[in-house]
Design a protein around this motif. Structure first.
Motif, PDB file in Angstrom:
ATOM      1  N   GLN A 109      49.023  26.796  40.389  1.00 10.81           N
ATOM      2  CA  GLN A 109      50.189  26.741  39.596  1.00 10.81           C
ATOM      3  C   GLN A 109      50.840  28.002  39.530  1.00 10.81           C
ATOM      4  O   GLN A 109      51.973  28.287  39.155  1.00 10.81           O
ATOM      5  CB  GLN A 109      49.681  26.456  38.228  1.00 10.81           C
ATOM      6  CG  GLN A 109      49.253  25.024  37.943  1.00 10.81           C
ATOM      7  CD  GLN A 109      48.752  24.641  36.691  1.00 10.81           C
ATOM      8  OE1 GLN A 109      48.202  25.342  35.873  1.00 10.81           O
ATOM      9  NE2 GLN A 109      49.491  23.676  36.131  1.00 10.81           N
ATOM     10  N   LEU A 110      50.034  29.313  39.466  1.00 14.19           N
ATOM     11  CA  LEU A 110      50.636  30.645  39.572  1.00 14.19           C
ATOM     12  C   LEU A 110      51.653  30.699  40.728  1.00 14.19           C
ATOM     13  O   LEU A 110      52.613  31.246  40.611  1.00 14.19           O
ATOM     14  CB  LEU A 110      49.672  31.651  39.489  1.00 14.19           C
ATOM     15  CG  LEU A 110      50.117  33.075  39.654  1.00 14.19           C
ATOM     16  CD1 LEU A 110      51.049  33.389  38.541  1.00 14.19           C
ATOM     17  CD2 LEU A 110      48.922  34.185  39.649  1.00 14.19           C
ATOM     18  N   GLN A 111      51.138  30.335  42.061  1.00 12.64           N
ATOM     19  CA  GLN A 111      52.026  30.497  43.081  1.00 12.64           C
ATOM     20  C   GLN A 111      53.138  29.664  43.080  1.00 12.64           C
ATOM     21  O   GLN A 111      54.380  30.367  43.402  1.00 12.64           O
ATOM     22  CB  GLN A 111      50.965  30.102  44.311  1.00 12.64           C
ATOM     23  CG  GLN A 111      51.852  30.228  45.725  1.00 12.64           C
ATOM     24  CD  GLN A 111      52.174  31.508  46.110  1.00 12.64           C
ATOM     25  OE1 GLN A 111      51.760  32.672  45.414  1.00 12.64           O
ATOM     26  NE2 GLN A 111      52.648  31.688  47.254  1.00 12.64           N
ATOM     27  N   GLN A 112      53.259  28.530  42.529  1.00  7.79           N
ATOM     28  CA  GLN A 112      54.557  27.665  42.325  1.00  7.79           C
ATOM     29  C   GLN A 112      55.220  28.478  41.488  1.00  7.79           C
ATOM     30  O   GLN A 112      56.655  28.368  41.593  1.00  7.79           O
ATOM     31  CB  GLN A 112      54.170  26.202  41.830  1.00  7.79           C
ATOM     32  CG  GLN A 112      55.255  25.432  42.009  1.00  7.79           C
ATOM     33  CD  GLN A 112      55.756  25.343  43.299  1.00  7.79           C
ATOM     34  OE1 GLN A 112      55.036  25.005  44.334  1.00  7.79           O
ATOM     35  NE2 GLN A 112      57.060  25.606  43.526  1.00  7.79           N
ATOM     36  N   ILE A 113      54.793  29.048  40.257  1.00 10.88           N
ATOM     37  CA  ILE A 113      55.660  29.602  39.359  1.00 10.88           C
ATOM     38  C   ILE A 113      56.600  30.745  40.118  1.00 10.88           C
ATOM     39  O   ILE A 113      57.639  31.130  39.983  1.00 10.88           O
ATOM     40  CB  ILE A 113      54.649  30.302  37.883  1.00 10.88           C
ATOM     41  CG1 ILE A 113      54.620  29.018  37.199  1.00 10.88           C
ATOM     42  CG2 ILE A 113      55.670  31.090  37.278  1.00 10.88           C
ATOM     43  CD1 ILE A 113      53.438  29.274  36.271  1.00 10.88           C
ATOM     44  N   LEU A 114      55.589  31.690  40.854  1.00  9.99           N
ATOM     45  CA  LEU A 114      56.375  32.647  41.609  1.00  9.99           C
ATOM     46  C   LEU A 114      57.254  32.328  42.561  1.00  9.99           C
ATOM     47  O   LEU A 114      58.379  32.797  42.755  1.00  9.99           O
ATOM     48  CB  LEU A 114      55.157  33.926  42.043  1.00  9.99           C
ATOM     49  CG  LEU A 114      54.363  34.289  41.093  1.00  9.99           C
ATOM     50  CD1 LEU A 114      53.162  35.110  41.761  1.00  9.99           C
ATOM     51  CD2 LEU A 114      54.996  35.306  40.229  1.00  9.99           C
ATOM     52  N   ILE A 115      56.850  31.090  43.543  1.00  9.52           N
ATOM     53  CA  ILE A 115      57.770  30.634  44.198  1.00  9.52           C
ATOM     54  C   ILE A 115      59.192  30.426  43.690  1.00  9.52           C
ATOM     55  O   ILE A 115      60.023  30.613  44.240  1.00  9.52           O
ATOM     56  CB  ILE A 115      57.200  29.434  44.907  1.00  9.52           C
ATOM     57  CG1 ILE A 115      56.129  29.851  45.904  1.00  9.52           C
ATOM     58  CG2 ILE A 115      58.153  28.478  45.675  1.00  9.52           C
ATOM     59  CD1 ILE A 115      55.148  28.987  46.280  1.00  9.52           C
ATOM     60  N   ASP A 116      59.152  29.564  42.616  1.00  7.86           N
ATOM     61  CA  ASP A 116      60.175  29.113  41.874  1.00  7.86           C
ATOM     62  C   ASP A 116      61.040  30.391  41.489  1.00  7.86           C
ATOM     63  O   ASP A 116      62.280  30.389  41.660  1.00  7.86           O
ATOM     64  CB  ASP A 116      59.870  28.380  40.485  1.00  7.86           C
ATOM     65  CG  ASP A 116      59.473  27.038  40.717  1.00  7.86           C
ATOM     66  OD1 ASP A 116      59.314  26.639  42.123  1.00  7.86           O
ATOM     67  OD2 ASP A 116      58.793  26.157  40.278  1.00  7.86           O
ATOM     68  N   ALA A 117      60.320  31.549  40.948  1.00  8.65           N
ATOM     69  CA  ALA A 117      61.028  32.953  40.496  1.00  8.65           C
ATOM     70  C   ALA A 117      61.768  33.146  41.838  1.00  8.65           C
ATOM     71  O   ALA A 117      62.947  33.779  41.464  1.00  8.65           O
ATOM     72  CB  ALA A 117      60.042  33.571  40.087  1.00  8.65           C
ATOM     73  N   VAL A 118      61.280  33.291  42.915  1.00  7.93           N
ATOM     74  CA  VAL A 118      61.714  33.889  43.922  1.00  7.93           C
ATOM     75  C   VAL A 118      62.889  33.037  44.656  1.00  7.93           C
ATOM     76  O   VAL A 118      64.008  33.780  44.814  1.00  7.93           O
ATOM     77  CB  VAL A 118      60.598  34.094  45.440  1.00  7.93           C
ATOM     78  CG1 VAL A 118      61.245  34.236  46.635  1.00  7.93           C
ATOM     79  CG2 VAL A 118      59.545  34.842  44.963  1.00  7.93           C
ATOM     80  N   ARG A 119      62.568  31.954  44.608  1.00  6.56           N
ATOM     81  CA  ARG A 119      63.942  30.956  45.022  1.00  6.56           C
ATOM     82  C   ARG A 119      65.083  31.350  44.107  1.00  6.56           C
ATOM     83  O   ARG A 119      66.287  31.355  44.393  1.00  6.56           O
ATOM     84  CB  ARG A 119      63.559  29.637  44.608  1.00  6.56           C
ATOM     85  CG  ARG A 119      62.247  29.010  45.842  1.00  6.56           C
ATOM     86  CD  ARG A 119      63.039  28.937  47.446  1.00  6.56           C
ATOM     87  NE  ARG A 119      62.098  28.141  48.251  1.00  6.56           N
ATOM     88  CZ  ARG A 119      62.343  28.135  49.306  1.00  6.56           C
ATOM     89  NH1 ARG A 119      63.141  28.824  49.992  1.00  6.56           N
ATOM     90  NH2 ARG A 119      61.418  27.328  50.178  1.00  6.56           N
ATOM     91  N   ALA A 120      64.961  31.185  42.609  1.00  7.53           N
ATOM     92  CA  ALA A 120      65.823  31.337  41.711  1.00  7.53           C
ATOM     93  C   ALA A 120      66.557  32.964  41.784  1.00  7.53           C
ATOM     94  O   ALA A 120      67.644  32.800  41.560  1.00  7.53           O
ATOM     95  CB  ALA A 120      65.455  31.414  40.417  1.00  7.53           C
TER      96      ALA A 120
END
Length: 376
Positions: A109-120
């Protein structure tokens, strides 16, 4: 037109993702490459984040998602092997009084939150890609990638982990040192009574513990002496962890009955790494586990990596020249704090390995947390 500085981030873990978001917010052009085709989106079981890690996640703009996804708490329990609670102490709020002392979260879940932030953030992301060669001059780095393409950057940030190929490529020979301990980790349903981390020292293993990671989930771990990984069939991982876990009392039998899927169990040795002297060579700089790694006895590995990202960003966006002096300042600012964490984390391991049950563990932990309460 002024030159927009360009950065290549090698590795999309906590430190790489964090520095990408922060540098993009400052207006730099950032490319991120990650060797894993799925960006390690499903890797790992759980993670314990203390206040100083949460402080950086708030700076990244993801604190609300982290808070909603995890389980916050403010104390630590120590139990006997039969489950009897020996004492409970309040955790220090190392991120400040406006953040929880500690938060447990499922690592994917942490990794997905960070992935989404990088994409954004608008960064360019290339998965399944590595840096094959780095050709430096005084002003930047020409990088040849595994797909045959090339790119030139003002700076390369090596965030490619404990066994960093980038670290080796720039001639830094420091490597990980095994400490003689290994950890079994797995997610499980959360027993209703588990509302904080509880640790047991001793029993059938050196350490057994669990951390709530959400309303319905817990992250369980058992630490034993290192074994040769090649002697353990991965199909038996759940059996191996369950064999150790079910010998503990309290809520452990309830947790142990859910340790049935070997694919959800992770086995990792404890390692120590601290690169000495400097964390850069020319226009390539190390960050996170590529520069330092400690056993999880203080739950500070991700926190140190996130702090690296925050401090390095501050320096890179200060208007100073990107030269040896700046990167030496980065090292000088980070290494005393990181050394404190690495040495304390390792000492906690050695006390267990040596059977020193009367060691001043609470004192060492308290002194280290007091250092971490200060801004990085």
């Amino acid at each position: 037109m002024p030159h927009t500085r360009s950065v290549l981030v090698v590795g999309g873990g906590a430190s790489g993702n964090a520095v990408t978001v922060l540098l993009r917010r400052a207006g730099l052009r950032v490319d991120l490459i990650e060797a894993s085709p799925d960006w390690n989106a499903t890797t790992g079981s759980g993670i314990t984040l203390q206040g100083n890690a949460l402080r950086v996640l708030r700076r990244l703009g993801v604190w609300e998602q982290v808070e909603a996804s995890g389980f916050a708490y403010g104390s630590l329990g120590v139990t006997a092997p039969d489950g009897t609670v020996l004492f409970v102490k309040e955790d220090m709020r190392t991120g400040g009084d406006d953040l929880p002392a500690t938060l447990g979260l499922q690592r994917p879940q942490l990794q997905q939150i960070l992935i989404d932030a990088v994409r954004a953030s608008g960064a360019t992301v290339r998965l399944g890609t590595t840096a094959e060669t780095l050709d430096q001059d005084a002003d930047g780095v020409l990088v040849r990638f595994s797909d045959g393409s090339e790119g030139r950057y003002d700076l390369v940030i090596a965030a490619d982990g404990l066994n960093s190929a980038t670290r080796a490529a720039i001639g830094i020979t420091d490597g990980a040192e095994p400490l003689g301990m290994a950890i079994w980790r797995a997610p499980a349903p959360r027993p209703e009574s588990v509302t904080r981390t509880d640790l047991t020292y001793g029993g059938p293993a050196y350490i057994a513990g669990y951390t709530p990671t959400g309303e319905h989930t817990v992250y369980a771990y058992v630490v034993e002496a290192c074994r040769d990984r090649n002697t353990i069939d991965q199909a038996s991982y759940a059996d191996e962890m369950r064999r150790l876990a079910e010998q503990y009392g309290g809520v452990w039998p309830e947790i142990a009955q859910h340790l049935t899927d070997p694919a959800k169990v992770n086995y990792t040795w404890f390692d120590r790494l601290l690169v000495e002297g400097s964390w850069h060579r020319g226009r390539v700089v190390l960050i996170g586990d590529a520069a330092h790694c400690c056993p999880p006895t203080l739950a500070q590995g991700a926190a140190m990596s996130l702090e690296d990202a925050s401090v390095l960003t501050d320096l890179l966006t200060s208007g100073r020249s990107w030269d040896d002096e700046l990167f030496q300042d980065y090292y000088d600012r980070r290494v005393p704090r990181v050394r404190t964490v690495v040495e304390a984390s390792v000492q906690l391991c050695r006390w267990q390995l040596d059977g020193e049950r009367d060691a001043d563990m609470p004192g060492l932990i308290g002194r280290t947390m007091a250092v971490l309460k200060e801004l990085p």
